[in-house]
Scaffold this motif. Structure first.
Motif, PDB file in Angstrom:
ATOM      1  N   ARG A  30       0.805  -1.227   0.000  1.00  0.00           N
ATOM      2  CA  ARG A  30       0.000   0.000   0.000  1.00  0.00           C
ATOM      3  C   ARG A  30       0.833   1.269   0.000  1.00  0.00           C
ATOM      4  O   ARG A  30       0.280   2.368   0.043  1.00  0.00           O
ATOM      5  CB  ARG A  30      -1.022   0.009   1.143  1.00  0.00           C
ATOM      6  N   ARG A  32       3.411   4.000  -1.791  1.00  0.00           N
ATOM      7  CA  ARG A  32       3.548   4.526  -3.145  1.00  0.00           C
ATOM      8  C   ARG A  32       4.910   4.122  -3.731  1.00  0.00           C
ATOM      9  O   ARG A  32       5.914   4.140  -3.031  1.00  0.00           O
ATOM     10  CB  ARG A  32       3.424   6.039  -3.124  1.00  0.00           C
ATOM     11  N   SER A  35       6.938   7.581  -9.211  1.00  0.00           N
ATOM     12  CA  SER A  35       6.160   7.952 -10.387  1.00  0.00           C
ATOM     13  C   SER A  35       7.027   7.844 -11.640  1.00  0.00           C
ATOM     14  O   SER A  35       8.245   7.641 -11.561  1.00  0.00           O
ATOM     15  CB  SER A  35       5.669   9.392 -10.241  1.00  0.00           C
ATOM     16  N   THR A  65      -2.587   0.953  -9.708  1.00  0.00           N
ATOM     17  CA  THR A  65      -2.591   2.389  -9.909  1.00  0.00           C
ATOM     18  C   THR A  65      -3.970   2.958  -9.583  1.00  0.00           C
ATOM     19  O   THR A  65      -4.993   2.397  -9.980  1.00  0.00           O
ATOM     20  CB  THR A  65      -2.207   2.727 -11.363  1.00  0.00           C
ATOM     21  N   VAL A  66      -3.963   4.054  -8.851  1.00  0.00           N
ATOM     22  CA  VAL A  66      -5.182   4.797  -8.556  1.00  0.00           C
ATOM     23  C   VAL A  66      -5.101   6.080  -9.378  1.00  0.00           C
ATOM     24  O   VAL A  66      -4.200   6.893  -9.150  1.00  0.00           O
ATOM     25  CB  VAL A  66      -5.291   5.127  -7.047  1.00  0.00           C
ATOM     26  N   GLY A  68      -4.954   9.564 -10.736  1.00  0.00           N
ATOM     27  CA  GLY A  68      -4.805  10.836 -10.052  1.00  0.00           C
ATOM     28  C   GLY A  68      -4.054  10.772  -8.736  1.00  0.00           C
ATOM     29  O   GLY A  68      -3.781  11.803  -8.128  1.00  0.00           O
ATOM     30  N   MET A  69      -3.713   9.561  -8.290  1.00  0.00           N
ATOM     31  CA  MET A  69      -3.030   9.422  -6.999  1.00  0.00           C
ATOM     32  C   MET A  69      -1.662   8.765  -7.116  1.00  0.00           C
ATOM     33  O   MET A  69      -0.793   8.983  -6.282  1.00  0.00           O
ATOM     34  CB  MET A  69      -3.902   8.640  -6.024  1.00  0.00           C
ATOM     35  N   GLY A  70      -1.482   7.893  -8.084  1.00  0.00           N
ATOM     36  CA  GLY A  70      -0.196   7.229  -8.242  1.00  0.00           C
ATOM     37  C   GLY A  70      -0.310   5.716  -8.227  1.00  0.00           C
ATOM     38  O   GLY A  70      -1.393   5.155  -8.262  1.00  0.00           O
ATOM     39  N   SER A  71       0.853   5.089  -8.168  1.00  0.00           N
ATOM     40  CA  SER A  71       0.930   3.625  -8.140  1.00  0.00           C
ATOM     41  C   SER A  71       1.411   3.175  -6.767  1.00  0.00           C
ATOM     42  O   SER A  71       2.272   3.825  -6.156  1.00  0.00           O
ATOM     43  CB  SER A  71       1.890   3.123  -9.225  1.00  0.00           C
ATOM     44  N   PHE A  72       0.850   2.043  -6.328  1.00  0.00           N
ATOM     45  CA  PHE A  72       1.099   1.551  -4.982  1.00  0.00           C
ATOM     46  C   PHE A  72       1.413   0.069  -5.018  1.00  0.00           C
ATOM     47  O   PHE A  72       0.982  -0.656  -5.915  1.00  0.00           O
ATOM     48  CB  PHE A  72      -0.151   1.778  -4.112  1.00  0.00           C
TER      49      PHE A  72
END
Length: 80
Positions: A30, A32, A35, A65-66, A68-72
């Motif tokens: 969970r 990040r 980017s 990937t979410v 607008g929020m990034g990859s986790f």
């Protein structure tokens, strides 16, 4: 970390580094992951190469990937 003289494509080398960081807990579930822009800066690779790295890790189920929020980092699977 990247061997620019290697026959191994750069995107594979970077993906290997990120896989290792996920495996050793540097990037916890969970949390990040870097980017596209951060990967470009850290590894000196092109935007398309960075996108390919993240795409491959998504395909492997290691990250999600979410928008607008990034990859986790994904939670480890039960069969891992």
């Amino acid at each position: 970390m990247i061997d620019y003289t290697s026959d191994v494509p750069r995107w594979i080398q970077v993906a290997d580094v990120l896989r290792a960081r996920i495996a050793d807990g540097t990037y916890e579930p969970r949390s990040r992951v870097p980017s596209v822009v951060q990967l470009q800066g850290e590894f000196g690779i092109a935007q398309a190469t960075s996108q390919k790295v993240l795409s491959r890790l998504r395909e492997e189920g290691l990250i999600y990937t979410v928008p607008g929020m990034g990859s986790f980092v994904a939670e480890p699977s039960a069969d891992a």
